[in-house]
Design a protein around this motif. Structure first.
Motif, PDB file in Angstrom:
ATOM      1  N   UNK A  86      10.004   6.762  -1.522  1.00 34.38           N
ATOM      2  CA  UNK A  86       9.179   5.568  -1.608  1.00 34.38           C
ATOM      3  C   UNK A  86       7.822   5.881  -2.228  1.00 34.38           C
ATOM      4  N   UNK A  87       7.251   7.017  -1.876  1.00 32.84           N
ATOM      5  CA  UNK A  87       5.968   7.410  -2.466  1.00 32.84           C
ATOM      6  C   UNK A  87       6.117   7.645  -3.968  1.00 32.84           C
ATOM      7  N   UNK A  88       7.220   8.221  -4.388  1.00 26.68           N
ATOM      8  CA  UNK A  88       7.449   8.430  -5.816  1.00 26.68           C
ATOM      9  C   UNK A  88       7.475   7.094  -6.556  1.00 26.68           C
ATOM     10  N   UNK A  89       8.083   6.089  -5.943  1.00 26.31           N
ATOM     11  CA  UNK A  89       8.118   4.762  -6.553  1.00 26.31           C
ATOM     12  C   UNK A  89       6.708   4.185  -6.661  1.00 26.31           C
ATOM     13  N   UNK A  90       5.915   4.358  -5.608  1.00 24.21           N
ATOM     14  CA  UNK A  90       4.538   3.857  -5.635  1.00 24.21           C
ATOM     15  C   UNK A  90       3.733   4.533  -6.733  1.00 24.21           C
TER      16      UNK A  90
ATOM     17  N   UNK B  18       4.599   0.874  -1.689  1.00 27.30           N
ATOM     18  CA  UNK B  18       3.364   0.287  -2.188  1.00 27.30           C
ATOM     19  C   UNK B  18       3.477  -1.195  -2.472  1.00 27.30           C
ATOM     20  N   UNK B  19       4.700  -1.711  -2.472  1.00 22.72           N
ATOM     21  CA  UNK B  19       4.952  -3.134  -2.724  1.00 22.72           C
ATOM     22  C   UNK B  19       5.424  -3.816  -1.455  1.00 22.72           C
ATOM     23  N   UNK B  20       4.897  -4.999  -1.168  1.00 23.38           N
ATOM     24  CA  UNK B  20       3.876  -5.717  -1.933  1.00 23.38           C
ATOM     25  C   UNK B  20       2.455  -5.541  -1.411  1.00 23.38           C
ATOM     26  N   UNK B  21       2.294  -4.882  -0.244  1.00 19.50           N
ATOM     27  CA  UNK B  21       0.984  -4.854   0.408  1.00 19.50           C
ATOM     28  C   UNK B  21      -0.032  -4.052  -0.406  1.00 19.50           C
TER      29      UNK B  21
ATOM     30  N   UNK C 175      -9.805   0.098  -3.362  1.00 18.16           N
ATOM     31  CA  UNK C 175      -9.264   1.445  -3.556  1.00 18.16           C
ATOM     32  C   UNK C 175      -8.285   1.712  -2.420  1.00 18.16           C
ATOM     33  N   UNK C 176      -7.072   2.110  -2.769  1.00 17.96           N
ATOM     34  CA  UNK C 176      -6.004   2.244  -1.776  1.00 17.96           C
ATOM     35  C   UNK C 176      -5.510   3.684  -1.715  1.00 17.96           C
ATOM     36  N   UNK C 177      -5.489   4.233  -0.505  1.00 14.01           N
ATOM     37  CA  UNK C 177      -4.795   5.486  -0.215  1.00 14.01           C
ATOM     38  C   UNK C 177      -3.609   5.132   0.660  1.00 14.01           C
ATOM     39  N   UNK C 178      -2.407   5.268   0.112  1.00 14.25           N
ATOM     40  CA  UNK C 178      -1.197   4.952   0.848  1.00 14.25           C
ATOM     41  C   UNK C 178      -0.474   6.207   1.286  1.00 14.25           C
ATOM     42  N   UNK C 179       0.028   6.190   2.521  1.00 17.62           N
ATOM     43  CA  UNK C 179       0.768   7.331   3.058  1.00 17.62           C
ATOM     44  C   UNK C 179       2.070   6.842   3.669  1.00 17.62           C
ATOM     45  N   UNK C 180       3.146   7.571   3.393  1.00 12.37           N
ATOM     46  CA  UNK C 180       4.444   7.221   3.954  1.00 12.37           C
ATOM     47  C   UNK C 180       5.271   8.497   4.089  1.00 12.37           C
TER      48      UNK C 180
END
Length: 207
Positions: free
Chosen positions: A85-89, A62-65, A75-80
């Protein structure tokens, strides 16, 4: 047959999540470190409405974008694919929605004002990109934009990160142009020279 490094990408970012967070840092890259990320993000979200929805595919931590998009009020939906990495986000950017998902998985339901695959699509093989990119383009809503990065020509490049092979794949620029046009998107930045592709879906009616 893909290079073995292509099959290692998901595991590499999962195993090395802490290293990626440390190496990537929390600041957008400036022109001195490659692409001017702040400039491209500004172009990506230009005149999108307040609170517009952004799908960030291959969002990493999620960092930095993702953080920069949230700071701009979107509103952001991030997928990885990396659960670490998702846990960190989720821990550090609770204002976003973060999901563990491979880019090759079916995309989420609904349309988005912006769909972003920044330094992520090019970790897929050319064959996978031919399937994934049209699906991402279909998720761009009316008046929305798609932005992604690519290599300069069709092929595969194997770099190195933390002592391990790092896979990159690309289609030819003519293929990207054709797919974006077939999806009904109009080019705003052709990535043949810069490696950054930006395209927009027109409004269905005047607003």
């Amino acid at each position: 047959m893909s290079h073995p490094a292509a099959d290692r990408i998901v595991g590499l970012y999962e195993d090395r999540a802490a290293d990626w967070i440390r190496d990537r840092g929390a600041a957008l890259y400036s022109g001195s470190r490659g692409l001017d990320e702040a400039k491209w993000l500004d172009r990506f979200v230009a005149d999108l409405p307040p609170g517009a929805s952004i799908l960030d595919v291959g969002c990493g931590s999620g960092w930095p974008i993702g953080a920069a998009l949230l700071e701009r009020g979107f509103r952001v939906l991030g997928r990885d694919s990396s659960s670490a990495l998702i846990a960190h986000a989720r821990e550090t950017l609770p204002g976003g929605v973060w999901e563990t998902a491979d880019m090759r998985d079916p995309p989420p339901d609904g349309a988005f004002d912006g769909v972003l695959a920044w330094h992520s699509l090019f970790h897929l093989t050319p064959a996978d990109q031919q399937r994934v990119l049209p699906a991402l383009a279909r998720q761009v809503g009316e008046g929305g934009r798609l932005m992604f990065t690519s290599g300069p020509a069709h092929g595969e490049t194997i770099g190195e990160w933390r002592g391990e092979p790092l896979y990159h794949g690309s289609l030819d620029p003519t293929d990207y142009r054709a797919m974006l046009a077939a999806a009904g998107l109009t080019m705003e930045a052709d990535g043949a020279e810069t490696g950054v592709w930006l395209a927009r879906r027109a409004f269905l009616s005047a607003k």
